[in-house]
Design an enzyme around this catalytic site. Structure first.
Site, short mmCIF file in Angstrom:
data_model
loop_
_atom_site.label_atom_id
_atom_site.label_comp_id
_atom_site.label_asym_id
_atom_site.label_seq_id
_atom_site.Cartn_x
_atom_site.Cartn_y
_atom_site.Cartn_z
N ARG A 6 6.50 6.30 15.02
CA ARG A 6 6.04 5.56 13.85
C ARG A 6 5.23 4.35 14.27
O ARG A 6 4.21 4.02 13.65
CB ARG A 6 7.23 5.13 12.99
CG ARG A 6 7.91 6.26 12.26
CD ARG A 6 9.00 5.75 11.34
NE ARG A 6 8.46 5.04 10.19
CZ ARG A 6 9.20 4.33 9.34
NH1 ARG A 6 10.51 4.22 9.53
NH2 ARG A 6 8.64 3.73 8.33
N CYS A 65 10.59 -4.09 10.90
CA CYS A 65 10.70 -2.62 10.92
C CYS A 65 9.89 -2.10 9.75
O CYS A 65 8.80 -2.58 9.48
CB CYS A 65 12.17 -2.20 10.87
SG CYS A 65 13.07 -2.88 9.46
#
Length: 273
Positions: free
Chosen positions: A175, A231
């Site tokens: 990611r 995050c």
């Protein structure tokens, strides 16, 4: 080093207040159902979205509630600033760390995360109950610790090289590199950020408190670095924040809005690779 995580082997359960932060992202009400079926005796339940986020805001997927709302949460939970507070989830999950970070932000510095989680506590014989208790309301006034909070504007300044801080992305390497993005509409990472997958903090379903985690962290960021963790939505960055503090990193902030907030504005700058 700052003690953030506590192993059940070292837990003193007398004169403590318990917070149950269990949750399943696959079944939103599973945590509350589990709490109702059985929890550590005297524990309160804090839900990620109902208590630890303000889902009416548009600053990321799990925005931080305002100070007035958090103050009300602390007061109705019967908390005082000098309380010894132990927080648990299912072990190796980010939800207790989210609750812990919010307590730290509010000035409850005597709060800790149980590294192994609920089942291990019960196996150790810690008393459980199916009855939800209503605590005596407190009149606590939080002492907000702004040194651990990074607003969007601070991140913009950091990207521009004006703060000297290091951005650290807690998502998976795939990611981070922008190779996959299962949740957010734009793949990539905040420009200039480094990467340390929060899953690397765990061992056998619990948070790993051995020295090798600190060694791995030091290969990415140095102890004298000023670090901002983020995050996707500010949740899984919380255990990374906690583990950095556990391993002696004194200057750490959390960008609660995280990547989902970063890409929500009109002018978006991301990196891949």
């Amino acid at each position: 080093m700052s003690e953030v995580f506590k192993s059940i082997k070292d837990v003193e359960i007398h004169d403590v207040k318990w917070i149950d932060a269990r949750l399943s992202l696959q079944e939103s009400d599973a945590g509350r159902k589990n709490f109702e079926e059985g929890h550590i005796k005297g524990a309160l339940y804090w839900d990620l979205e109902d208590d630890l986020s303000d889902m009416t805001k548009n600053t990321g997927r799990h925005p931080l509630p305002d100070k007035q709302t958090l103050t009300e949460l602390f007061r109705k939970s019967g908390l005082e600033l000098d309380d010894r507070i132990l927080i648990y989830d299912d072990g190796g999950s980010p939800f207790a760390a989210r609750a812990w970070w919010i307590l730290q932000y509010g000035g409850f510095k005597n709060s800790f995360i149980i590294s192994e989680g609920f089942r291990a506590l019960t196996e150790m014989g810690v008393p459980i109950s199916g009855k939800a208790e209503v605590p005596n309301r407190s009149s606590v006034d939080p002492v907000w610790d702004e040194t651990i909070f990074a607003p969007r504007e601070f991140i913009e300044q950091t990207v521009e090289g004006k703060t000297g801080n290091v951005l650290l992305d807690a998502r998976s390497a795939e990611r981070y590199r922008g190779e996959v993005e299962p949740i957010d509409p734009i793949a990539g990472h905040i420009p200039g950020a480094l990467n340390f997958d929060w899953e690397r903090l765990k061992k056998d379903g619990s948070f790993n408190l051995d020295a090798d985690v600190g060694q791995q962290l030091s290969q990415v960021v140095q102890h004298d670095d000023e670090v901002v963790v983020y995050c996707g939505s500010g949740v899984t960055a919380a255990p990374l924040f906690a583990m950095l503090k556990q391993n002696g990193y004194n200057n750490v902030k959390l960008y609660v809005g995280s990547y989902s907030d970063w890409i929500s504005r009109e002018v978006i700058e991301v990196e891949k690779g």
